[in-house]
Design an enzyme around this catalytic site. Structure first.
Site, PDB file in Angstrom:
ATOM      1  N   ASP A 171      -2.588 -18.276  -0.259  1.00 16.06           N
ATOM      2  CA  ASP A 171      -3.604 -18.948  -1.088  1.00 16.06           C
ATOM      3  C   ASP A 171      -4.265 -20.089  -0.310  1.00 16.06           C
ATOM      4  OD1 ASP A 171      -1.118 -20.195  -1.202  1.00 16.06           O
ATOM      5  OD2 ASP A 171      -1.143 -20.569  -3.364  1.00 16.06           O
TER       6      ASP A 171
ATOM      7  N   ASP B  10      -6.247  -7.255   3.882  1.00 14.30           N
ATOM      8  CA  ASP B  10      -7.390  -6.600   3.243  1.00 14.30           C
ATOM      9  C   ASP B  10      -8.269  -7.640   2.561  1.00 14.30           C
ATOM     10  OD1 ASP B  10      -8.958  -4.408   2.188  1.00 14.30           O
ATOM     11  OD2 ASP B  10      -8.015  -4.841   0.256  1.00 14.30           O
TER      12      ASP B  10
ATOM     13  N   LYS C  59       3.488 -15.233   1.517  1.00 14.22           N
ATOM     14  CA  LYS C  59       3.664 -15.911   0.225  1.00 14.22           C
ATOM     15  C   LYS C  59       5.161 -16.144   0.052  1.00 14.22           C
ATOM     16  CE  LYS C  59       2.127 -17.511  -3.735  1.00 14.22           C
ATOM     17  NZ  LYS C  59       1.360 -18.782  -3.811  1.00 14.22           N
TER      18      LYS C  59
ATOM     19  N   ASP D  49     -12.369  -9.397   3.974  1.00  8.55           N
ATOM     20  CA  ASP D  49     -13.675  -9.437   3.301  1.00  8.55           C
ATOM     21  C   ASP D  49     -14.177 -10.878   3.204  1.00  8.55           C
ATOM     22  OD1 ASP D  49     -13.265  -6.686   2.897  1.00  8.55           O
ATOM     23  OD2 ASP D  49     -14.263  -6.728   0.942  1.00  8.55           O
TER      24      ASP D  49
ATOM     25  N   TYR E   4       0.804  -1.219   0.000  1.00  9.86           N
ATOM     26  CA  TYR E   4       0.000   0.000   0.000  1.00  9.86           C
ATOM     27  C   TYR E   4       0.840   1.274   0.000  1.00  9.86           C
ATOM     28  CZ  TYR E   4      -4.662  -1.998   0.766  1.00  9.86           C
ATOM     29  OH  TYR E   4      -5.858  -2.641   0.629  1.00  9.86           O
TER      30      TYR E   4
END
Ligand code: IPM
Ligand code: MN
Length: 362
Positions: A221, A245, A189, A249, A141
């Site tokens: 993942d 982020d 990752k 959700d 970000y």
């Protein structure tokens, strides 16, 4: 106690859900004998339209001098033509940075009354109670270089982490785990990304300071998959900025609706308390948005900023109560089922707090 809170409704449904949460805070203050002063300020597209700046200087200084910030949502489709640095989202990122908020806590708990609102089978979602600890001030970000290159024919974002940034967010996660089920799952990752290999190594180093907390690692993942296969197996989920982020959700959907997820952004001074959802321009102005994420964010504020556990719990219990009573906003019901609006839901929660009889003299 005196509460001095900067109140930034922002865009879309932000001001509507904010109004509901202020009503709940007023009821809580009254019930427990506190004094509540709200300092309303502009942010986001609304502020940009008024002043040409989505994060006006006076908003920033009001946030700095308040005990904490309550924020609704930012984002407006009309901002698409606006230069990126003047878009509503840029204001939110700048505010988080300016306020020193590097840790974003997102508690995800299945409310018993809402077991059937989850798209997952009850036996899978049952018992889900996890905490996402998202790094909020670095990573993809914020890192440089970023922006368009080659006259706009290519573009760059950078995912950079310094070990000090990983150390401080890891400590937040391990400390939180000590108050919970003593288990941290660090998400990365590391099979592909250098910044993730650094993240993984530093988390392991900090884990040694917490021998009483179980520390595991999972690739992002796989974590996305496990979150729908076995959400109740998670306790504290420690993630870099972007992964947090995305996973939050997903986690919100697991417990029934993005309209339920609250967050606390802390690290510097008081902190920013905001729902995980966005401005939902499609339903803005209709009075139908679910205010519970905003209301639960206000509860987090009372807990984190003032250590008012009983007051925070009173709000959370009131939310559980109105849901047990059968009240639902439209995001929580199937087609054709009855629902209440934003203001009605807020008033019901405020009413449930006033009725508990728990308070200043309890
Ligand atoms: C969130 C939001 C923000 C983010 C946006 C609005 C910039 O999606 O808080 O999750 O990506 O952090
Ligand atoms: Mn998000």
């Amino acid at each position: 106690m005196k509460w001095r809170i900067a109140v930034l409704g922002g865009d879309g449904v932000g001001p509507e859900v904010m109004e509901a949460s202020l009503e709940v805070l007023r009821a809580t203050a009254e019930q427990f004998g506190h004094e509540f002063t709200a300092d309303p300020r502009d942010v986001g597209f609304a502020a940009y339209e008024r002043s040409g700046n989505p994060l006006p200087e006076e908003t920033l200084s009001a946030c700095r001098s308040a005990d904490a910030v309550l924020l609704g949502a930012v984002g407006d489709p009309r901002a698409e033509g606006v230069p990126v640095e003047l878009r509503p989202e840029a204001a939110l990122l700048a505010l988080r940075k300016e306020m020193g908020c590097y840790a974003n806590l997102r508690p995800v708990r299945l409310l018993p009354a809402l077991a059937s609102a989850s798209p997952l089978r009850p036996e899978i979602v049952d018992g889900t109670d996890l905490l996402i600890v998202r790094e909020l001030a670095g990573g993809l970000y914020y890192s440089e270089p970023r922006g368009p290159v080659e006259d706009g024919r290519a573009a760059v974002d950078t995912m950079r982490y310094h070990q000090d940034e990983v150390v401080r967010i890891a400590r937040v996660a391990f400390e939180a785990a000590r108050e919970r089920k003593r288990s941290v799952l660090s998400v990365d990752k590391a099979n592909v990304l250098h910044s993730s290999r650094l993240w993984h190594r530093v988390v392991d180093e900090i884990a040694e300071e917490y021998p009483d907390v179980q520390c595991d690692h999972m690739l992002v993942d796989r974590a996305a998959m496990e979150l729908v296969l076995d959400p109740s197996s998670f306790d504290v989920v420690l993630t870099p900025n972007l992964f947090g982020d995305v996973l939050s959700d997903e986690a919100a959907a697991v417990i029934g609706s993005i309209g339920l997820l609250a967050s606390a952004s802390i690290g510097g001074g008081g902190g920013i308390f905001e729902p995980v959802h966005g401005s939902a321009p499609d339903i803005a102005g209709t009075g139908t948005a679910n205010p519970l994420a905003m209301i639960l964010s206000a509860a987090l504020l009372l807990r984190h900023v003032y250590s008012l556990e009983a007051e925070a719990a009173a709000i959370e219990n009131a939310v559980g109560q109105v849901l047990e009573d059968g009240l639902r906003t439209s995001d929580l019901v199937g087609e054709g089922e009855g629902s209440v609006g934003t203001a009605e839901m807020g008033a019901a929660v405020a009413g449930a707090i006033s009725r508990t009889g728990v308070g200043a003299d309890a």
